[in-house]
Scaffold this motif. Sequence first.
Motif, PDB file in Angstrom:
ATOM      1  N   GLU A   1       0.854  -1.173   0.000  1.00 27.15           N
ATOM      2  CA  GLU A   1       0.000   0.000   0.000  1.00 27.15           C
ATOM      3  C   GLU A   1       0.899   1.235   0.000  1.00 27.15           C
ATOM      4  OE1 GLU A   1      -3.205  -0.114  -0.286  1.00 27.15           O
ATOM      5  OE2 GLU A   1      -3.235  -2.294  -0.255  1.00 27.15           O
ATOM      6  N   ALA A   2       0.324   2.375  -0.320  1.00 30.35           N
ATOM      7  CA  ALA A   2       1.104   3.601  -0.369  1.00 30.35           C
ATOM      8  C   ALA A   2       1.634   3.980   1.010  1.00 30.35           C
ATOM      9  CB  ALA A   2       0.260   4.740  -0.949  1.00 30.35           C
ATOM     10  N   THR A   3       0.869   3.695   2.049  1.00 26.83           N
ATOM     11  CA  THR A   3       1.285   4.019   3.406  1.00 26.83           C
ATOM     12  C   THR A   3       1.564   2.733   4.167  1.00 26.83           C
ATOM     13  OG1 THR A   3      -0.095   6.004   3.391  1.00 26.83           O
ATOM     14  CG2 THR A   3       0.639   5.188   5.529  1.00 26.83           C
ATOM     15  N   LEU A   4       2.783   2.599   4.685  1.00 24.74           N
ATOM     16  CA  LEU A   4       3.187   1.385   5.375  1.00 24.74           C
ATOM     17  C   LEU A   4       3.531   1.674   6.820  1.00 24.74           C
ATOM     18  CD1 LEU A   4       5.612  -0.224   2.769  1.00 24.74           C
ATOM     19  CD2 LEU A   4       3.170  -0.625   3.040  1.00 24.74           C
ATOM     20  N   THR A   5       3.350   0.682   7.674  1.00 23.89           N
ATOM     21  CA  THR A   5       3.850   0.758   9.035  1.00 23.89           C
ATOM     22  C   THR A   5       5.349   0.478   8.999  1.00 23.89           C
ATOM     23  OG1 THR A   5       3.552  -1.591   9.469  1.00 23.89           O
ATOM     24  CG2 THR A   5       1.644  -0.151   9.855  1.00 23.89           C
ATOM     25  N   PRO A   6       6.092   0.816  10.070  1.00 27.96           N
ATOM     26  CA  PRO A   6       7.519   0.508  10.104  1.00 27.96           C
ATOM     27  C   PRO A   6       7.815  -0.972   9.857  1.00 27.96           C
ATOM     28  CG  PRO A   6       7.004   2.067  11.824  1.00 27.96           C
ATOM     29  CD  PRO A   6       5.688   1.646  11.226  1.00 27.96           C
ATOM     30  N   ASN A   7       6.978  -1.863  10.413  1.00 32.08           N
ATOM     31  CA  ASN A   7       7.208  -3.295  10.215  1.00 32.08           C
ATOM     32  C   ASN A   7       7.007  -3.683   8.752  1.00 32.08           C
ATOM     33  OD1 ASN A   7       7.556  -6.116  11.282  1.00 32.08           O
ATOM     34  ND2 ASN A   7       5.500  -6.296  10.424  1.00 32.08           N
ATOM     35  N   GLU A   8       5.975  -3.110   8.120  1.00 38.45           N
ATOM     36  CA  GLU A   8       5.733  -3.407   6.710  1.00 38.45           C
ATOM     37  C   GLU A   8       6.861  -2.880   5.825  1.00 38.45           C
ATOM     38  OE1 GLU A   8       0.843  -3.459   6.559  1.00 38.45           O
ATOM     39  OE2 GLU A   8       1.940  -1.564   6.443  1.00 38.45           O
ATOM     40  N   ALA A   9       7.393  -1.729   6.190  1.00 42.83           N
ATOM     41  CA  ALA A   9       8.516  -1.175   5.431  1.00 42.83           C
ATOM     42  C   ALA A   9       9.740  -2.083   5.541  1.00 42.83           C
ATOM     43  CB  ALA A   9       8.859   0.226   5.942  1.00 42.83           C
ATOM     44  N   SER A  10       9.934  -2.659   6.727  1.00 41.77           N
ATOM     45  CA  SER A  10      11.044  -3.583   6.938  1.00 41.77           C
ATOM     46  C   SER A  10      10.872  -4.845   6.105  1.00 41.77           C
ATOM     47  CB  SER A  10      11.147  -3.939   8.420  1.00 41.77           C
ATOM     48  OG  SER A  10      12.129  -4.936   8.633  1.00 41.77           O
ATOM     49  N   VAL A  11       9.647  -5.367   6.069  1.00 38.33           N
ATOM     50  CA  VAL A  11       9.364  -6.560   5.263  1.00 38.33           C
ATOM     51  C   VAL A  11       9.585  -6.251   3.784  1.00 38.33           C
ATOM     52  CG1 VAL A  11       7.555  -8.144   4.529  1.00 38.33           C
ATOM     53  CG2 VAL A  11       7.767  -7.545   6.943  1.00 38.33           C
TER      54      VAL A  11
ATOM     55  N   GLU B   1      20.432  -8.442  12.514  1.00 38.18           N
ATOM     56  CA  GLU B   1      20.943  -7.459  13.469  1.00 38.18           C
ATOM     57  C   GLU B   1      22.160  -6.766  12.879  1.00 38.18           C
ATOM     58  OE1 GLU B   1      19.752  -6.433  16.249  1.00 38.18           O
ATOM     59  OE2 GLU B   1      18.099  -7.869  16.430  1.00 38.18           O
ATOM     60  N   PRO B   2      22.169  -5.450  12.819  1.00 41.30           N
ATOM     61  CA  PRO B   2      21.071  -4.543  13.141  1.00 41.30           C
ATOM     62  C   PRO B   2      19.885  -4.740  12.195  1.00 41.30           C
ATOM     63  CG  PRO B   2      23.161  -3.359  12.955  1.00 41.30           C
ATOM     64  CD  PRO B   2      23.374  -4.711  12.386  1.00 41.30           C
ATOM     65  N   GLN B   3      18.689  -4.558  12.743  1.00 49.97           N
ATOM     66  CA  GLN B   3      17.475  -4.737  11.967  1.00 49.97           C
ATOM     67  C   GLN B   3      17.305  -3.614  10.944  1.00 49.97           C
ATOM     68  OE1 GLN B   3      14.184  -4.971  14.655  1.00 49.97           O
ATOM     69  NE2 GLN B   3      14.847  -6.891  15.575  1.00 49.97           N
ATOM     70  N   PRO B   4      16.542  -3.864   9.876  1.00 51.73           N
ATOM     71  CA  PRO B   4      16.195  -2.775   8.950  1.00 51.73           C
ATOM     72  C   PRO B   4      15.504  -1.641   9.701  1.00 51.73           C
ATOM     73  CG  PRO B   4      15.623  -4.899   8.000  1.00 51.73           C
ATOM     74  CD  PRO B   4      15.996  -5.163   9.420  1.00 51.73           C
ATOM     75  N   VAL B   5      15.707  -0.422   9.244  1.00 51.99           N
ATOM     76  CA  VAL B   5      15.116   0.754   9.885  1.00 51.99           C
ATOM     77  C   VAL B   5      14.269   1.493   8.862  1.00 51.99           C
ATOM     78  CG1 VAL B   5      16.910   1.029  11.625  1.00 51.99           C
ATOM     79  CG2 VAL B   5      17.209   2.084   9.374  1.00 51.99           C
ATOM     80  N   SER B   6      13.284   2.250   9.333  1.00 49.06           N
ATOM     81  CA  SER B   6      12.372   2.940   8.427  1.00 49.06           C
ATOM     82  C   SER B   6      12.335   4.427   8.724  1.00 49.06           C
ATOM     83  CB  SER B   6      10.967   2.342   8.525  1.00 49.06           C
ATOM     84  OG  SER B   6      10.476   2.460   9.852  1.00 49.06           O
TER      85      SER B   6
ATOM     86  N   ASP C   1      10.171   4.972   3.894  1.00 49.00           N
ATOM     87  CA  ASP C   1      11.168   4.197   3.160  1.00 49.00           C
ATOM     88  C   ASP C   1      11.892   3.331   4.183  1.00 49.00           C
ATOM     89  OD1 ASP C   1      10.649   5.684   0.715  1.00 49.00           O
ATOM     90  OD2 ASP C   1      11.681   7.347   1.705  1.00 49.00           O
ATOM     91  N   ALA C   2      12.845   2.543   3.746  1.00 46.29           N
ATOM     92  CA  ALA C   2      13.566   1.678   4.680  1.00 46.29           C
ATOM     93  C   ALA C   2      15.014   1.517   4.236  1.00 46.29           C
ATOM     94  CB  ALA C   2      12.891   0.306   4.785  1.00 46.29           C
ATOM     95  N   ALA C   3      15.867   1.213   5.197  1.00 48.91           N
ATOM     96  CA  ALA C   3      17.275   0.926   4.918  1.00 48.91           C
ATOM     97  C   ALA C   3      17.637  -0.378   5.613  1.00 48.91           C
ATOM     98  CB  ALA C   3      18.167   2.058   5.427  1.00 48.91           C
ATOM     99  N   LEU C   4      18.550  -1.130   5.026  1.00 46.60           N
ATOM    100  CA  LEU C   4      18.971  -2.397   5.613  1.00 46.60           C
ATOM    101  C   LEU C   4      20.411  -2.696   5.236  1.00 46.60           C
ATOM    102  CD1 LEU C   4      17.487  -5.441   3.658  1.00 46.60           C
ATOM    103  CD2 LEU C   4      17.853  -3.167   2.673  1.00 46.60           C
ATOM    104  N   LEU C   5      21.009  -3.615   5.976  1.00 44.78           N
ATOM    105  CA  LEU C   5      22.358  -4.080   5.696  1.00 44.78           C
ATOM    106  C   LEU C   5      22.288  -5.458   5.045  1.00 44.78           C
ATOM    107  CD1 LEU C   5      24.207  -3.027   8.976  1.00 44.78           C
ATOM    108  CD2 LEU C   5      24.128  -1.824   6.785  1.00 44.78           C
TER     109      LEU C   5
ATOM    110  N   GLY D   1       2.565   3.855  -5.324  1.00 48.49           N
ATOM    111  CA  GLY D   1       2.408   3.122  -4.072  1.00 48.49           C
ATOM    112  C   GLY D   1       3.314   1.918  -3.949  1.00 48.49           C
ATOM    113  N   SER D   2       3.944   1.503  -5.022  1.00 51.04           N
ATOM    114  CA  SER D   2       4.890   0.384  -4.946  1.00 51.04           C
ATOM    115  C   SER D   2       6.234   0.890  -4.415  1.00 51.04           C
ATOM    116  CB  SER D   2       5.075  -0.254  -6.328  1.00 51.04           C
ATOM    117  OG  SER D   2       5.653   0.676  -7.220  1.00 51.04           O
ATOM    118  N   ARG D   3       7.170  -0.019  -4.261  1.00 49.77           N
ATOM    119  CA  ARG D   3       8.469   0.353  -3.708  1.00 49.77           C
ATOM    120  C   ARG D   3       9.565  -0.271  -4.559  1.00 49.77           C
ATOM    121  NH1 ARG D   3       7.391   2.321   1.317  1.00 49.77           N
ATOM    122  NH2 ARG D   3       9.483   2.039   2.147  1.00 49.77           N
ATOM    123  N   SER D   4      10.698   0.409  -4.616  1.00 49.10           N
ATOM    124  CA  SER D   4      11.817  -0.108  -5.408  1.00 49.10           C
ATOM    125  C   SER D   4      13.091  -0.079  -4.575  1.00 49.10           C
ATOM    126  CB  SER D   4      12.010   0.721  -6.685  1.00 49.10           C
ATOM    127  OG  SER D   4      12.376   2.051  -6.369  1.00 49.10           O
ATOM    128  N   GLY D   5      13.961  -1.058  -4.837  1.00 48.98           N
ATOM    129  CA  GLY D   5      15.238  -1.103  -4.143  1.00 48.98           C
ATOM    130  C   GLY D   5      16.245  -0.153  -4.773  1.00 48.98           C
TER     131      GLY D   5
END
Length: 309
Positions: free
Chosen positions: A26-36, A76-81, A91-95, A119-123
């Motif tokens: 969806e266009a609006t995501l929760t922090p957990n959804e952004a991490s997924v 760990e560290p977990q993805p952050v939004s 948006d989100a960042a991850l290692l 509403g989609s997301r790209s890496g």
Amino acid sequence: MKAMKKAVIAALIGLSCTASPAWAEEATLTPNEASVAARNATYDFYGKSITLLDGKAEMDMVAHGVSWLLTTALEEPQPVSGDLNGDGTLDAALLLKQESSGSKAVYYYLAATLSQADGSRSGSNALLLGESIVPQRLALENGVIRVDYLTQNKNSAAGQAPLPLSKEYVIKQRVLVERGAEERAQVKAMTVRHNLSRYYALLGLAREAAVARIAESPIAADEGGLDFVKEGIRIWFSDAKVNQVFISGKEISFNGLRLGDGVDSFKKVFGPVVKEKPGMLEFNYKACTLQLIYDEKTGNTVCAYLLQR
């Protein structure tokens, strides 16, 4: 110069993973959804794409000299939004880390997922942090990603404590760059004239076709070669077809790198070294061999050859 005969493969990190993630957001995501979402996205590893499914992408590499290449999202560290591009959505960042069979080296990268207008997301592109580092903390605040990690200088004495480092990254025109390095990256991108693939395409061409492709009047060189001074290359022939391309131009992109960059950077971008001796490295590149000549004192690359089998 005598002709050189080499073996051929594509660079490990340059290979694409063809699987597609089963993910629609969806266009609006929760922090957990952004991490997924970040764990189910396609990232650009220096010119080529790798797609994660549930935080992992494993590729069969038997045909290229190793059994597998594994890319994994760190737990760990977990993805952050947070909002990286100022559009008001998460948006989100991850290692990420990459390892392959037959090698003890582990390479760590930073990447991000960005919201799209539909509403989609790209890496994003994946940026190399280092080899065998120890990530400590990942944070995202006010559009800035901060990575804290420990690293060991290869020249450090045995038993010396790891060096703590912190770096900051931002999104610039939908590209992930180190903060403070955006201007240098932009200048470098503006001065890149052609990519390595342009010269790879010369291999196997007849003399007339090669000259037409470069669109520059060449100067005769040693052993029947042709020197294209403005282009920064020289070519040689076998059976009237191009079999070697010498590259000296400093404005030519080697999948994001340029001559003058350190040889270690080329190792990370082009994958396993297939042959090495003082001042020279060889990599498998597409259907030819990429040979790099470098300064042994500084480790900086000087020139390169594309060599047909």
